[in-house]
Design an enzyme around this catalytic site. Structure first.
Site, PDB file in Angstrom:
ATOM      1  CB  SER A   9       7.192   6.258   9.466  1.00 35.37           C
ATOM      2  OG  SER A   9       8.127   7.166   8.918  1.00 35.37           O
ATOM      3  CG  HIS A  34       9.747   2.740   9.691  1.00 34.75           C
ATOM      4  ND1 HIS A  34      10.176   1.500   9.275  1.00 34.75           N
ATOM      5  CD2 HIS A  34       9.911   3.555   8.626  1.00 34.75           C
ATOM      6  CE1 HIS A  34      10.573   1.559   8.017  1.00 34.75           C
ATOM      7  NE2 HIS A  34      10.424   2.815   7.595  1.00 34.75           N
ATOM      8  CG  ASP A  36      11.389   6.348   6.846  1.00 36.30           C
ATOM      9  OD1 ASP A  36      11.603   5.228   6.379  1.00 36.30           O
ATOM     10  OD2 ASP A  36      10.262   6.732   7.226  1.00 36.30           O
ATOM     11  CG  MET A  38      15.264   9.467   3.423  1.00 42.24           C
ATOM     12  SD  MET A  38      13.934  10.516   2.802  1.00 42.24           S
ATOM     13  CE  MET A  38      12.511   9.557   3.340  1.00 42.24           C
ATOM     14  CG  HIS A  67      13.565   2.151   5.457  1.00 44.81           C
ATOM     15  ND1 HIS A  67      12.446   2.689   4.849  1.00 44.81           N
ATOM     16  CD2 HIS A  67      14.288   1.581   4.462  1.00 44.81           C
ATOM     17  CE1 HIS A  67      12.495   2.462   3.552  1.00 44.81           C
ATOM     18  NE2 HIS A  67      13.609   1.801   3.280  1.00 44.81           N
ATOM     19  CG  MET A  69      15.303   4.636   2.132  1.00 47.44           C
ATOM     20  SD  MET A  69      13.823   5.651   2.240  1.00 47.44           S
ATOM     21  CE  MET A  69      13.745   5.879   4.007  1.00 47.44           C
ATOM     22  CG  MET A 137      10.611   0.381  -0.063  1.00 44.85           C
ATOM     23  SD  MET A 137      10.300   1.237   1.475  1.00 44.85           S
ATOM     24  CE  MET A 137       9.542   2.757   0.913  1.00 44.85           C
ATOM     25  N   GLY A 142      11.763   7.706  -0.399  1.00 47.65           N
ATOM     26  CA  GLY A 142      12.261   9.080  -0.495  1.00 47.65           C
ATOM     27  C   GLY A 142      11.319  10.117   0.061  1.00 47.65           C
ATOM     28  N   GLY A 144       7.361  10.718   2.447  1.00 48.93           N
ATOM     29  CA  GLY A 144       6.104  10.255   3.030  1.00 48.93           C
ATOM     30  C   GLY A 144       4.930  10.828   2.249  1.00 48.93           C
ATOM     31  N   GLY A 145       3.731  10.408   2.637  1.00 46.69           N
ATOM     32  CA  GLY A 145       2.519  11.001   2.089  1.00 46.69           C
ATOM     33  C   GLY A 145       2.176  10.616   0.655  1.00 46.69           C
ATOM     34  CG  ASP A 175       8.050   2.115   4.701  1.00 47.56           C
ATOM     35  OD1 ASP A 175       7.211   2.996   4.942  1.00 47.56           O
ATOM     36  OD2 ASP A 175       9.279   2.307   4.716  1.00 47.56           O
ATOM     37  N   GLY A 176       4.758   2.417   3.207  1.00 49.72           N
ATOM     38  CA  GLY A 176       4.455   3.469   2.246  1.00 49.72           C
ATOM     39  C   GLY A 176       3.000   3.503   1.838  1.00 49.72           C
ATOM     40  N   GLY A 177       2.354   4.630   2.104  1.00 51.14           N
ATOM     41  CA  GLY A 177       0.978   4.814   1.643  1.00 51.14           C
ATOM     42  C   GLY A 177      -0.047   3.961   2.360  1.00 51.14           C
ATOM     43  N   GLY A 197       3.224   6.466   8.474  1.00 57.64           N
ATOM     44  CA  GLY A 197       3.732   7.780   8.867  1.00 57.64           C
ATOM     45  C   GLY A 197       2.615   8.791   8.898  1.00 57.64           C
ATOM     46  CB  SER A 198       0.750  10.469   6.155  1.00 58.13           C
ATOM     47  OG  SER A 198       1.902  10.761   5.422  1.00 58.13           O
TER      48      SER A 198
HETATM   49  C1  DX5 Z   1       9.330   6.545   2.468  1.00 56.59           C
HETATM   50  C2  DX5 Z   1       9.534   6.012   3.850  1.00 56.59           C
HETATM   51  C3  DX5 Z   1       8.301   5.692   4.602  1.00 56.59           C
HETATM   52  C4  DX5 Z   1       7.404   6.860   4.908  1.00 56.59           C
HETATM   53  C5  DX5 Z   1       6.018   6.341   5.071  1.00 56.59           C
HETATM   54  O1  DX5 Z   1      10.582   6.684   1.869  1.00 56.59           O
HETATM   55  O2  DX5 Z   1      10.282   4.836   3.792  1.00 56.59           O
HETATM   56  O3  DX5 Z   1       8.605   5.009   5.801  1.00 56.59           O
HETATM   57  O4  DX5 Z   1       7.753   7.537   6.071  1.00 56.59           O
HETATM   58  O5  DX5 Z   1       5.195   7.434   5.152  1.00 56.59           O
HETATM   59  P1  DX5 Z   1       3.654   7.353   4.741  1.00 56.59           P
HETATM   60  O6  DX5 Z   1       3.007   6.429   5.700  1.00 56.59           O
HETATM   61  O7  DX5 Z   1       3.233   8.761   4.860  1.00 56.59           O
HETATM   62  O8  DX5 Z   1       3.599   6.823   3.322  1.00 56.59           O
HETATM   63 ZN    ZN Z   2      10.560   3.656   5.676  1.00 54.13          ZN
END
Ligand code: DX5
Ligand code: ZN
Length: 223
Positions: A9, A34, A36, A38, A67, A69, A137, A142, A144-145, A175-177, A197-198
């Site tokens: 991401s 990916h 994101d 927003m 993605h 949002m 999700m 909303g 990352g991290g 997706d996420g964490g 992402g992170s």
């Molecule tokens: C959150 C995003 C994710 C985010 C994931 O709203 O949809 O795609 O970038 O980031 P990490 O891997 O840091 O949770």
């Molecule tokens: Zn995402």
């Protein structure tokens, strides 16, 4: 079982060197990218939109996994189609998905439907035969991290069983964490597209991070 693929991401990338960072993860074996999107309404943050997707399209052959949002995705869907996304995922909580999925397919793109951590998996069933991807999700959308919400693994399992039971080709993305330390949980719950992402762009060597994920994927003997 389906191939396990990595979808870095770009939310956590260094935007001043975005092209180089994308090339680095591509060379290391990532298959999806990916992005994101927003809008400050569906989620409280604002990130990137069609101009960034179209710029990215010019520097990579990776499958662009957008993605969205955003509220009322139907209003903007043609912009994302034109920008060159390959897969466009919308949120079931943001709209009546039927017409948006139809518009995505009419634009020649793959359609995905996303559920937030509090949304039951059954909400995607009425649409699943039209979808190439379901995105679960594992954090509140909303930002990352964040830390993975463990209850989401059970939802992925329910969806993976449904996909298997009906012999569908639908891919299941989480997706996420997700980090090297917990990615096995995501895979073992049935997800085959892993967003990170992170864990990739938040490290000094994104390419090395991708290789470490690929080693874990290979250990399942599917890829
Ligand atoms: C959150 C995003 C994710 C985010 C994931 O709203 O949809 O795609 O970038 O980031 P990490 O891997 O840091 O949770
Ligand atoms: Zn995402």
């Amino acid at each position: 079982m389906k191939r396990i693929r990595l979808a870095p991401s770009i939310l956590a990338a260094d935007f001043t060197r975005l092209g180089a960072q994308i090339n680095e993860v591509e060379r290391a074996g990532a298959e999806y990218l990916h992005i994101d999107v927003m809008d400050g309404h569906f989620v409280s943050n604002i990130s990137v939109g069609p101009p960034v997707i179209s710029a990215v399209r010019h520097v990579t052959d990776l499958t662009i996994d957008a993605h969205l949002m955003i509220e009322n995705p139907l209003r903007f869907i043609n912009d994302y189609i034109r920008a060159g996304a390959d897969i466009i995922s919308i949120h079931v909580e943001a709209c009546d998905p039927g017409p948006v999925i139809k518009a995505i397919k009419a634009g020649g793109k793959k359609a995905g439907l996303t559920i937030k951590p509090g949304t039951p998996p059954e909400t995607v069933y009425p649409f699943i035969e039209e979808l190439e991807l379901v995105l679960v999700m594992s954090v509140e959308p909303g930002a990352g991290g964040q830390r993975m919400i463990p209850g989401c693994l059970n939802k992925a399992e329910i969806l993976a069983n449904y996909i298997e039971k009906y012999g569908l080709e639908t891919e299941l993305e989480m997706d996420g964490g997700i980090y090297l330390t917990n990615v096995r949980k995501a895979i073992e719950s049935g997800a085959n597209i892993i967003v990170a992402g992170s864990a990739i762009f938040g490290t000094p060597e994104p390419g090395a991070a991708v290789s470490a994920f690929m080693d874990i994927f290979k250990s399942y003997g599917i890829n």
